[in-house]
Design an enzyme around this catalytic site. Sequence first.
Site, PDB file in Angstrom:
ATOM      1  N   HIS A 101      -3.503  -5.519   1.000  1.00 29.94           N
ATOM      2  CA  HIS A 101      -3.238  -5.902   2.383  1.00 29.94           C
ATOM      3  C   HIS A 101      -3.693  -7.342   2.609  1.00 29.94           C
ATOM      4  O   HIS A 101      -4.594  -7.838   1.930  1.00 29.94           O
ATOM      5  CB  HIS A 101      -4.008  -5.000   3.348  1.00 29.94           C
ATOM      6  CG  HIS A 101      -3.525  -3.593   3.395  1.00 29.94           C
ATOM      7  ND1 HIS A 101      -2.359  -3.224   4.021  1.00 29.94           N
ATOM      8  CD2 HIS A 101      -4.079  -2.459   2.907  1.00 29.94           C
ATOM      9  CE1 HIS A 101      -2.217  -1.899   3.922  1.00 29.94           C
ATOM     10  NE2 HIS A 101      -3.237  -1.418   3.243  1.00 29.94           N
TER      11      HIS A 101
ATOM     12  N   CYS B 268       0.838  -1.202   0.000  1.00 30.98           N
ATOM     13  CA  CYS B 268       0.000   0.000   0.000  1.00 30.98           C
ATOM     14  C   CYS B 268       0.875   1.256   0.000  1.00 30.98           C
ATOM     15  O   CYS B 268       1.530   1.532  -0.997  1.00 30.98           O
ATOM     16  CB  CYS B 268      -0.974  -0.025   1.174  1.00 30.98           C
ATOM     17  SG  CYS B 268      -2.393   1.076   0.958  1.00 30.98           S
TER      18      CYS B 268
END
Length: 486
Positions: free
Chosen positions: A428, A332
Amino acid sequence: MAGLMLQGTGSDVGKSVLVAGLCRALANRGLSVLPFKPQNMSNNAAVTADGGEIGRAQALQALGARADLHTDMNPVLLKPQADRTSQLIVHGKVRGTLGSANFREKRGSLLNEVLESWQRLSQRADLVIVEGAGSPAEINLRAGDIANMGFARAAAVPVVLVGDIDRGGVIAALAGTRAVLDPEDAAMVRGFIVNKFRGDPALFEDGYAAIAGLTGWRGFGVVPWLSAVARLPSEDAVVLERGRSTRDGRTLVACPMLPRIANFDDLDPLKTEHGVRVAMIPPGQPIPAEAALIVLPGSKATLADMAFLREQGWDIDILAHHRRGGAILGICAGYQMLGSTIADPLGIEGPPGEIAGLGLLDHETVLGPQKALRQVRGTALSARFEGYEMHMGETRGAPAGSPFALLDGGQPDGGLSPDGKVMGTYCHGLLASGELRGALLAAIGVQSHSRDHGALVDAALDDLAGGLEQHLDIDALLALARGAEA
């Protein structure tokens, strides 16, 4: 409408874990149970099936309850940013920012929306277990409160107060909380739990009786230090300040501790691998040269944390690691940092600006007002995985044909350097997938031996529930939640 609320004498007394354990214990008894936290402040979040986000503690509690994640489980989520503001999430969606000047006024206006979520959950389950935030003893924050007594009184939910004996002073903490509470708030508290006890509980009998005598509350039990807790993901970054490295292992995985680190539980599955040692690198220390893999984690303030990374000299360590042929995984915000530039022209995460990235992948990122929130499945490193996306911004410029992953539906994700050593992804949770984790470890010369991470967490929840059944009067807690005197 059956409900019970656990509040604490302070932060990190174990409320989140106790709620998760109670949810599993009651679910094991055949009850339909759901978790609820009116207001949470955390940069660790999970994506729900209804396309929103909630705190990861509530995601763990939902797993304990064997329930699907839903935004009603955490209607108000505050995610701290770099400039002393917090991103405000209501019912899973971004609703602007809060600062110190408007925090109290705004949160009080959210009570009706909190109660709407509470009502909906209560209609779906036999019982709802509620987690407070911080402590009701912070009476300077009582006006406009929606996280503790403000909610408990509005929803007429009985409260059990949790004290942490491991930090010391638990008698004073519980009795002191009773002393400072407004009488009407104190009337909501029906008892207490002493948590994290080490040693023989019989040695605390006099202390337990003293708390009951000083407060007028009944005790529901003394919970020992349960080993199952160490196998559960943690929500609060405060845990990173303790035990910064897992057990010894031949292969070191290093992760720099950024000030606004987010979703750091992405690394938890690596900690279960017997041949791996995960080290969280604190400010002021270099990233060890012997690391085989550096993981750049998520962040709630990407530009500010990129600047901090440079201030610590970690950029030099990372580039030297790359020159030596070491592997790097950016997740991310960590993926965004691997590119050439990160721009925030609208001031999404702080003051508007732009900063140079590490330049290890050929892409540029521009932050924007739209937030990507979705659960995903795909293939990376020739292995299947599932996870979730949670980011603001769009990344462009990675060379065609070299994404890190291909998501189901054909969408590329992330970037992969030509030598395969630098990997970046927006996904994630992908390391929880045993197949993908095994492929990543194989790339750095380690054989994976761990079981499926989800199964490990589920087993830990069962062990936790068993411990609570043994040490808490759950029958009395259940009677209290149902409106009967315990």
